[in-house]
Design a protein around this motif. Structure first.
Motif, PDB file in Angstrom:
ATOM      1  N   SER A 108       0.900  -1.220   0.010  1.00 47.82           N
ATOM      2  CA  SER A 108      -0.153   0.107   0.200  1.00 47.82           C
ATOM      3  C   SER A 108       0.775   1.112   0.077  1.00 47.82           C
ATOM      4  O   SER A 108       1.812   1.505   0.657  1.00 47.82           O
ATOM      5  CB  SER A 108      -0.876  -0.072   1.353  1.00 47.82           C
ATOM      6  OG  SER A 108      -1.639   1.104   1.309  1.00 47.82           O
ATOM      7  N   LEU A 109       0.699   2.172  -0.967  1.00 49.92           N
ATOM      8  CA  LEU A 109       1.556   3.361  -0.990  1.00 49.92           C
ATOM      9  C   LEU A 109       0.561   4.420  -1.286  1.00 49.92           C
ATOM     10  O   LEU A 109      -0.468   4.419  -2.117  1.00 49.92           O
ATOM     11  CB  LEU A 109       2.333   3.284  -2.387  1.00 49.92           C
ATOM     12  CG  LEU A 109       3.049   4.658  -2.760  1.00 49.92           C
ATOM     13  CD1 LEU A 109       4.120   4.909  -1.424  1.00 49.92           C
ATOM     14  CD2 LEU A 109       3.759   4.213  -3.918  1.00 49.92           C
ATOM     15  N   ILE A 110       0.858   5.718  -0.432  1.00 44.39           N
ATOM     16  CA  ILE A 110      -0.086   6.878  -0.367  1.00 44.39           C
ATOM     17  C   ILE A 110       0.967   7.856  -0.698  1.00 44.39           C
ATOM     18  O   ILE A 110       1.897   8.066   0.028  1.00 44.39           O
ATOM     19  CB  ILE A 110      -0.751   7.130   0.888  1.00 44.39           C
ATOM     20  CG1 ILE A 110      -1.664   5.899   1.028  1.00 44.39           C
ATOM     21  CG2 ILE A 110      -1.450   8.556   0.820  1.00 44.39           C
ATOM     22  CD1 ILE A 110      -2.416   5.974   2.518  1.00 44.39           C
ATOM     23  N   VAL A 111       0.858   8.761  -1.854  1.00 45.09           N
ATOM     24  CA  VAL A 111       1.810   9.787  -2.112  1.00 45.09           C
ATOM     25  C   VAL A 111       0.741  10.929  -2.097  1.00 45.09           C
ATOM     26  O   VAL A 111       0.235  11.311  -3.045  1.00 45.09           O
ATOM     27  CB  VAL A 111       2.468   9.415  -3.301  1.00 45.09           C
ATOM     28  CG1 VAL A 111       3.500  10.824  -3.611  1.00 45.09           C
ATOM     29  CG2 VAL A 111       3.357   8.128  -3.078  1.00 45.09           C
ATOM     30  N   GLU A 112       1.000  12.028  -1.444  1.00 37.65           N
ATOM     31  CA  GLU A 112       0.236  13.225  -1.225  1.00 37.65           C
ATOM     32  C   GLU A 112       0.952  14.428  -2.415  1.00 37.65           C
ATOM     33  O   GLU A 112       2.054  14.117  -2.903  1.00 37.65           O
ATOM     34  CB  GLU A 112       0.402  13.876   0.109  1.00 37.65           C
ATOM     35  CG  GLU A 112      -0.375  15.071   0.430  1.00 37.65           C
ATOM     36  CD  GLU A 112      -0.295  15.679   1.595  1.00 37.65           C
ATOM     37  OE1 GLU A 112      -1.014  15.656   2.639  1.00 37.65           O
ATOM     38  OE2 GLU A 112       0.904  16.357   1.858  1.00 37.65           O
ATOM     39  N   GLU A 113      -0.169  15.004  -2.923  1.00 40.43           N
ATOM     40  CA  GLU A 113       0.007  15.998  -4.074  1.00 40.43           C
ATOM     41  C   GLU A 113       1.190  16.968  -3.234  1.00 40.43           C
ATOM     42  O   GLU A 113       1.084  17.119  -2.416  1.00 40.43           O
ATOM     43  CB  GLU A 113      -1.158  16.576  -4.262  1.00 40.43           C
ATOM     44  CG  GLU A 113      -1.047  17.585  -5.673  1.00 40.43           C
ATOM     45  CD  GLU A 113      -2.358  18.326  -6.056  1.00 40.43           C
ATOM     46  OE1 GLU A 113      -2.101  19.122  -6.600  1.00 40.43           O
ATOM     47  OE2 GLU A 113      -3.351  18.018  -5.313  1.00 40.43           O
ATOM     48  N   GLY A 114       2.315  17.293  -4.293  1.00 38.29           N
ATOM     49  CA  GLY A 114       3.208  18.271  -4.069  1.00 38.29           C
ATOM     50  C   GLY A 114       4.299  17.345  -3.503  1.00 38.29           C
ATOM     51  O   GLY A 114       5.395  18.103  -3.416  1.00 38.29           O
TER      52      GLY A 114
END
Length: 128
Positions: A108-114
């Motif tokens: 599971s990978l979460i990459v926030e905008e910016g």
């Protein structure tokens, strides 16, 4: 339950606060470490680390931290700078203003905008 003094806490901020309550180790800002770090429990890193990092729980890379290391943990939360290979058995969250360069292997990978992300990801099932 009382009202929040500074307004509602965003979900990401709440996760970070919950994780920080149970921290068992801290590499504070201004500290520099070279070598292999191994933690039992949650570790927060705000300084500079060169080498490798292992935790059976969570590694939190705070804003301002500079990590040139391979990181292996259950959960990895990044808001600083990381250059290296990451393996997380549960999830990786990269939160603005993070910078990442390397390879991430996680289910599971979460990459926030910016976020600045230069690398590759290998998604795998949790049981593998």
């Amino acid at each position: 339950m009382g009202a929040e003094k500074n307004g509602p806490i965003e979900p990401e901020e709440k996760k970070m606060q919950n994780s920080e309550k149970d921290i068992s180790a801290i590499i504070e800002e201004g500290c520099k470490f070279e070598g292999n770090l191994s933690f039992n429990g949650v570790a927060r890193i705000a300084g500079i680390v060169n080498g490798s990092i292992f935790s059976n729980d969570t590694v939190i890379v705070s804003e301002g931290a500079i990590i040139n290391a391979d990181v292996n943990a259950n959960v990895i939360l990044i808001s600083g700078t990381v250059k290296g290979n990451i393996k997380a058995s549960s999830r990786v969250e990269i939160i603005k203003p993070a910078r990442f360069e390397g390879t991430i292997t996680t289910p599971s990978l979460i990459v926030e905008e910016g976020v600045i992300f230069h690398g590759t990801t290998k998604m795998r099932d949790q049981e593998n």
